[in-house]
Scaffold this motif. Structure first.
Motif, PDB file in Angstrom:
ATOM      1  N   GLY A 218     -23.641  23.791  -8.360  1.00  0.00           N
ATOM      2  CA  GLY A 218     -22.229  23.664  -7.973  1.00  0.00           C
ATOM      3  C   GLY A 218     -21.788  22.209  -7.963  1.00  0.00           C
ATOM      4  O   GLY A 218     -20.698  21.871  -8.448  1.00  0.00           O
TER       5      GLY A 218
ATOM      6  N   PHE B 186     -21.443  20.934 -11.444  1.00  0.00           N
ATOM      7  CA  PHE B 186     -20.241  21.493 -12.076  1.00  0.00           C
ATOM      8  C   PHE B 186     -19.022  20.673 -11.641  1.00  0.00           C
ATOM      9  O   PHE B 186     -18.173  20.318 -12.459  1.00  0.00           O
ATOM     10  CB  PHE B 186     -20.081  22.960 -11.670  1.00  0.00           C
TER      11      PHE B 186
ATOM     12  N   ALA C 243     -27.007  31.330 -12.563  1.00  0.00           N
ATOM     13  CA  ALA C 243     -26.757  32.562 -11.794  1.00  0.00           C
ATOM     14  C   ALA C 243     -27.708  33.668 -12.248  1.00  0.00           C
ATOM     15  O   ALA C 243     -28.253  34.416 -11.428  1.00  0.00           O
ATOM     16  CB  ALA C 243     -25.306  32.998 -11.971  1.00  0.00           C
TER      17      ALA C 243
ATOM     18  N   ASP D 273     -12.198  37.593  -8.511  1.00  0.00           N
ATOM     19  CA  ASP D 273     -13.319  36.683  -8.228  1.00  0.00           C
ATOM     20  C   ASP D 273     -14.632  37.276  -8.745  1.00  0.00           C
ATOM     21  O   ASP D 273     -14.993  38.397  -8.394  1.00  0.00           O
ATOM     22  CB  ASP D 273     -13.406  36.466  -6.715  1.00  0.00           C
TER      23      ASP D 273
ATOM     24  N   GLY E 240     -23.750  35.884  -3.415  1.00  0.00           N
ATOM     25  CA  GLY E 240     -23.791  35.758  -1.950  1.00  0.00           C
ATOM     26  C   GLY E 240     -23.600  37.079  -1.250  1.00  0.00           C
ATOM     27  O   GLY E 240     -24.373  37.440  -0.352  1.00  0.00           O
TER      28      GLY E 240
ATOM     29  N   VAL F 187     -25.872  39.487   1.293  1.00  0.00           N
ATOM     30  CA  VAL F 187     -25.441  40.064   2.584  1.00  0.00           C
ATOM     31  C   VAL F 187     -25.769  41.567   2.583  1.00  0.00           C
ATOM     32  O   VAL F 187     -26.313  42.101   3.554  1.00  0.00           O
ATOM     33  CB  VAL F 187     -23.919  39.836   2.817  1.00  0.00           C
TER      34      VAL F 187
ATOM     35  N   SER G 296     -16.069  39.326   0.120  1.00  0.00           N
ATOM     36  CA  SER G 296     -16.470  37.967  -0.216  1.00  0.00           C
ATOM     37  C   SER G 296     -15.465  37.343  -1.168  1.00  0.00           C
ATOM     38  O   SER G 296     -14.815  38.045  -1.942  1.00  0.00           O
ATOM     39  CB  SER G 296     -17.859  38.002  -0.865  1.00  0.00           C
TER      40      SER G 296
ATOM     41  N   LEU H 237     -13.533  31.475  -4.323  1.00  0.00           N
ATOM     42  CA  LEU H 237     -12.506  30.616  -4.915  1.00  0.00           C
ATOM     43  C   LEU H 237     -11.335  30.462  -3.955  1.00  0.00           C
ATOM     44  O   LEU H 237     -10.906  31.445  -3.336  1.00  0.00           O
ATOM     45  CB  LEU H 237     -12.009  31.222  -6.233  1.00  0.00           C
ATOM     46  N   THR H 238     -10.813  29.246  -3.874  1.00  0.00           N
ATOM     47  CA  THR H 238      -9.645  29.018  -3.015  1.00  0.00           C
ATOM     48  C   THR H 238      -8.445  29.805  -3.532  1.00  0.00           C
ATOM     49  O   THR H 238      -7.518  30.080  -2.785  1.00  0.00           O
ATOM     50  CB  THR H 238      -9.324  27.506  -2.956  1.00  0.00           C
TER      51      THR H 238
ATOM     52  N   TYR I  52     -15.391  42.293   7.654  1.00  0.00           N
ATOM     53  CA  TYR I  52     -15.903  40.926   7.737  1.00  0.00           C
ATOM     54  C   TYR I  52     -15.615  40.206   6.430  1.00  0.00           C
ATOM     55  O   TYR I  52     -15.599  40.826   5.360  1.00  0.00           O
ATOM     56  CB  TYR I  52     -17.410  40.947   8.013  1.00  0.00           C
ATOM     57  N   VAL I  53     -15.377  38.903   6.549  1.00  0.00           N
ATOM     58  CA  VAL I  53     -15.083  38.107   5.350  1.00  0.00           C
ATOM     59  C   VAL I  53     -16.044  36.927   5.277  1.00  0.00           C
ATOM     60  O   VAL I  53     -16.540  36.457   6.298  1.00  0.00           O
ATOM     61  CB  VAL I  53     -13.613  37.612   5.361  1.00  0.00           C
ATOM     62  N   GLY I  54     -16.330  36.469   4.055  1.00  0.00           N
ATOM     63  CA  GLY I  54     -17.229  35.328   3.914  1.00  0.00           C
ATOM     64  C   GLY I  54     -17.193  34.758   2.515  1.00  0.00           C
ATOM     65  O   GLY I  54     -16.521  35.291   1.628  1.00  0.00           O
TER      66      GLY I  54
ATOM     67  N   THR J 210     -19.266  34.619   8.929  1.00  0.00           N
ATOM     68  CA  THR J 210     -20.380  33.697   9.175  1.00  0.00           C
ATOM     69  C   THR J 210     -20.683  33.023   7.830  1.00  0.00           C
ATOM     70  O   THR J 210     -20.273  33.503   6.780  1.00  0.00           O
ATOM     71  CB  THR J 210     -21.682  34.387   9.646  1.00  0.00           C
TER      72      THR J 210
ATOM     73  N   ALA K  42     -26.040  34.995   5.070  1.00  0.00           N
ATOM     74  CA  ALA K  42     -26.309  36.432   5.126  1.00  0.00           C
ATOM     75  C   ALA K  42     -27.065  36.837   6.400  1.00  0.00           C
ATOM     76  O   ALA K  42     -26.772  37.884   6.986  1.00  0.00           O
ATOM     77  CB  ALA K  42     -27.103  36.844   3.887  1.00  0.00           C
TER      78      ALA K  42
ATOM     79  N   ALA L 108     -24.765  36.961   9.259  1.00  0.00           N
ATOM     80  CA  ALA L 108     -23.782  38.031   9.047  1.00  0.00           C
ATOM     81  C   ALA L 108     -24.318  39.339   9.638  1.00  0.00           C
ATOM     82  O   ALA L 108     -23.605  40.066  10.336  1.00  0.00           O
ATOM     83  CB  ALA L 108     -23.507  38.198   7.555  1.00  0.00           C
TER      84      ALA L 108
END
Ligand code: B12
Length: 219
Positions: free
Chosen positions: A48, A51, A65, A98, A103, A107, A145, A148-149, A174-176, A194, A197, A200
């Motif tokens: 990352g 990149f 990946a 996305d 990730g 989880v 999940s 990306l913004t 839940y979001v992450g 959180t 994982a 979470a």
């Protein structure tokens, strides 16, 4: 065994070497979570950063990946075990637009290890697909999940849709993912977030009033 070697295989996108290293480490008695948290994830972090510095481009990110996923497939059985229960159900996936799903699949694996039956929808999931699956599965937990913004807004769209369909009370959401903060989670009406994982799963179990998860180890 040197975990930096494994990180380097991820950075190089060398899936065969990453798989071979992982198999040898497990045979040597190394813990599955150590392999993930101290070898695979730090490798991805470097990818990352490179990149961002424009040293790496999409192809490098893609092969990295793939290498990570190949090694994760080896440790997966150790994380998930054989503990799935018909009562605890979770749906996981990455929001619409996305394509990052490494990730959230981690989880999902950890939730499986904690006794949940998990339906993983993968990347790029539209709100209605998430909610239809929650309904069909009778899931108590939905994990969204985003990396990306530009796509985290689709978490709110999904949660708002659950409210609209009068489903919000029947499922914890839940979001992450890297751009998600706890302020953002509260603001969009999620039940929590959180940064990794392991925590979470702890958060989910605590909020559902379940006893501590059985410990996960390599052997
Ligand atoms: C691999 C990768 C890709 C792969 C994804 C493959 C796949 N199947 O997942 C590919 C090549 C497809 C990709 C594409 C792109 N990527 Co990319 N990618 C990455 C990279 C290098 C690693 C992500 C990763 O897998 N990390 C490892 C996992 C284990 O960590 P994680 O995802 O953070 O998950 C952990 C926690 O966040 C948390 N978590 C995650 N989800 C959830 C959910 C819940 C409910 C909870 C509680 C916790 C939780 O737990 C996980 C495990 O501990 C990151 C950089 C980075 N270090 O994050 C960039 C990164 C995310 N990508 C980025 C970008 C820009 C892109 C592209 C737009 C590039 C382009 N020009 O096209 C495209 C977007 C495509 C799209 N529409 O989605 C940027 C995002 C910048 C931003 N601010 O938005 C990053 C940060 C790189 C950078 N530094 O610039 N990418």
């Amino acid at each position: 065994m040197d975990l930096n070697e494994l990180s380097q295989y991820v950075i190089d996108g060398d899936g065969a070497a990453a798989v071979d290293w992982t198999e040898r480490a497990l045979a040597d008695g190394m813990d599955a979570l150590t392999i993930i948290n101290e070898g695979l994830i730090p490798g991805m972090d470097v990818v990352g950063e490179r990149f961002q510095q424009r040293e790496f481009f999409m192809p490098e990110m893609l092969v990295a990946a793939r290498a990570m996923k190949a090694a994760m497939a080896i440790v997966k059985p150790l994380l998930t075990g054989d503990r799935a229960s018909s009562e605890l159900r979770a749906v996981t996936g990455t929001v619409q637009g996305d394509l990052h799903d490494i990730g959230v699949s981690l989880v999902g694996m950890m939730l499986e290890g904690a006794g949940f039956e998990v339906t993983h929808l993968g990347p790029d999931v539209p709100p209605d697909e998430f909610l239809k699956t929650v309904e069909e599965q009778g899931a108590q937990v939905l994990c969204l999940s985003a990396m990306l913004t530009t796509t985290i807004k689709n978490m709110k769209v999904t949660i708002d849709r659950a409210v609209e369909l009068e489903m919000r009370d029947q499922v914890k959401i839940y979001v992450g993912g890297a751009p998600v903060t706890s302020e953002f989670a509260t603001e969009i009406g999620a039940d929590g977030t959180t940064g990794d994982a392991g925590s979470a799963v702890q958060m989910v179990r605590e909020q559902l009033g379940l006893a501590a998860a059985p410990s996960t180890s390599s052997g």
